[in-house]
Write a protein that holds these residues in place. Structure first.
Motif, PDB file in Angstrom:
ATOM      1  N   GLU A 130      15.531   9.503 -22.587  1.00 19.44           N
ATOM      2  CA  GLU A 130      15.249   9.113 -21.211  1.00 19.44           C
ATOM      3  C   GLU A 130      13.793   9.433 -20.902  1.00 19.44           C
ATOM      4  O   GLU A 130      13.359  10.574 -21.056  1.00 19.44           O
ATOM      5  N   LEU A 131      13.044   8.424 -20.472  1.00 20.09           N
ATOM      6  CA  LEU A 131      11.627   8.577 -20.163  1.00 20.09           C
ATOM      7  C   LEU A 131      11.336   7.952 -18.802  1.00 20.09           C
ATOM      8  O   LEU A 131      11.992   6.998 -18.392  1.00 20.09           O
ATOM      9  N   THR A 132      10.330   8.477 -18.109  1.00 16.26           N
ATOM     10  CA  THR A 132       9.957   7.982 -16.790  1.00 16.26           C
ATOM     11  C   THR A 132       8.772   7.024 -16.920  1.00 16.26           C
ATOM     12  O   THR A 132       7.817   7.304 -17.642  1.00 16.26           O
ATOM     13  N   ILE A 133       8.830   5.919 -16.200  1.00 17.27           N
ATOM     14  CA  ILE A 133       7.735   4.944 -16.202  1.00 17.27           C
ATOM     15  C   ILE A 133       6.581   5.522 -15.386  1.00 17.27           C
ATOM     16  O   ILE A 133       6.758   5.891 -14.223  1.00 17.27           O
ATOM     17  N   THR A 149      10.320 -10.133 -18.667  1.00 18.09           N
ATOM     18  CA  THR A 149       9.982  -8.720 -18.790  1.00 18.09           C
ATOM     19  C   THR A 149       8.489  -8.544 -18.558  1.00 18.09           C
ATOM     20  O   THR A 149       7.728  -9.505 -18.547  1.00 18.09           O
ATOM     21  N   LYS A 150       8.089  -7.287 -18.376  1.00 17.53           N
ATOM     22  CA  LYS A 150       6.684  -6.947 -18.202  1.00 17.53           C
ATOM     23  C   LYS A 150       6.414  -5.650 -18.946  1.00 17.53           C
ATOM     24  O   LYS A 150       7.335  -4.863 -19.204  1.00 17.53           O
ATOM     25  N   PRO A 151       5.158  -5.396 -19.329  1.00 16.65           N
ATOM     26  CA  PRO A 151       4.846  -4.142 -20.020  1.00 16.65           C
ATOM     27  C   PRO A 151       4.865  -2.965 -19.051  1.00 16.65           C
ATOM     28  O   PRO A 151       4.490  -3.104 -17.887  1.00 16.65           O
ATOM     29  N   VAL A 162       9.960  -3.935 -20.012  1.00 15.34           N
ATOM     30  CA  VAL A 162      11.042  -3.644 -19.073  1.00 15.34           C
ATOM     31  C   VAL A 162      11.270  -4.859 -18.174  1.00 15.34           C
ATOM     32  O   VAL A 162      10.380  -5.712 -18.046  1.00 15.34           O
ATOM     33  N   PRO A 163      12.426  -4.950 -17.519  1.00 12.96           N
ATOM     34  CA  PRO A 163      12.665  -6.055 -16.581  1.00 12.96           C
ATOM     35  C   PRO A 163      11.652  -6.031 -15.431  1.00 12.96           C
ATOM     36  O   PRO A 163      11.109  -4.988 -15.077  1.00 12.96           O
ATOM     37  N   GLY A 183      18.174   0.468 -20.548  1.00  8.80           N
ATOM     38  CA  GLY A 183      18.750   0.439 -19.207  1.00  8.80           C
ATOM     39  C   GLY A 183      18.129   1.502 -18.324  1.00  8.80           C
ATOM     40  O   GLY A 183      17.417   2.394 -18.786  1.00  8.80           O
ATOM     41  N   ARG A 184      18.428   1.384 -17.044  1.00  6.05           N
ATOM     42  CA  ARG A 184      17.929   2.344 -16.078  1.00  6.05           C
ATOM     43  C   ARG A 184      18.884   3.531 -16.022  1.00  6.05           C
ATOM     44  O   ARG A 184      20.096   3.370 -16.155  1.00  6.05           O
ATOM     45  N   VAL A 185      18.337   4.731 -15.820  1.00  2.62           N
ATOM     46  CA  VAL A 185      19.156   5.944 -15.750  1.00  2.62           C
ATOM     47  C   VAL A 185      19.596   6.133 -14.305  1.00  2.62           C
ATOM     48  O   VAL A 185      18.767   6.162 -13.384  1.00  2.62           O
TER      49      VAL A 185
END
Length: 187
Positions: A130-133, A149-151, A162-163, A183-185
């Motif tokens: 799990e990592l934070t954008i 998607t986008k970087p 990511v979406p 996926g999103r956490v």
């Protein structure tokens, strides 16, 4: 000693004095001729991948690899410092040895470090982390869950796709084998 019939993914073999990890294998029984095992092997030290074919039932020497659960502490110059969770012994591993795992390592994160006769071989990450954008461009009006998607850059510096609807500060699951967004956490 084991035979080629005992091969499993992740098993480490000692072939001609070098350590090779089994990435893939396939038992083949042709209609004519003897059975054989087709395998894809990765050199533990150099990372080189080769295809090797063995006759079925051939004896191969397995290497005794000790996998220890270790906690990543910090980055010190070129080295990554890990601590053994059982005896609190600290080990500094080179960036070359850590390899792509460095893209997913956060302080205090658990990882498995493989040792052969006291020498560290490689770092094995869990299948997903799990990592934070930390940085991504805002999505455009009308962008929703389906579509492109986008970087996005995550807290370790890795760039993933990511979406369009995700923003900075969102925690996401990332596959450590492919670097794909899973996926999103939910918090």
């Amino acid at each position: 000693m084991a035979t080629t019939n005992d091969l499993k993914n992740g098993m480490v073999l000692n072939l001609e004095g070098q350590l090779w990890q089994v990435q893939e294998f396939l038992h083949v029984k042709p209609g004519k001729g003897p059975a054989f095992v087709r395998s894809k092997l990765k050199n533990v030290l150099s990372g080189k991948i080769i295809d090797k074919t063995f006759n079925a039932g051939t004896k191969v020497e397995t290497a005794n690899v000790d996998r220890r659960e270790m906690q990543y502490l910090y980055h010190d110059g070129e080295d990554f410092v890990f601590m053994d969770s059982t005896d609190y012994e600290q080990v500094a591993l080179s960036a070359a040895l850590v390899g792509d795992a460095s893209d997913y390592l956060l302080e205090n994160q658990q990882a498995q470090v493989a040792f052969h006769e006291g020498t560290p071989l490689y770092v094995e990450m869990p299948p997903a982390v799990e990592l934070t954008i930390t940085h991504t461009d805002p999505g455009l009006q009308g962008d929703r869950s389906s579509g492109g998607t986008k970087p996005a850059t995550v807290e370790t510096g890795l760039e993933i796709q990511v979406p369009l609807f995700l923003d900075e500060g969102v925690k996401v699951r990332v596959d450590t084998r492919t670097g794909d967004y899973l996926g999103r956490v939910k918090e």
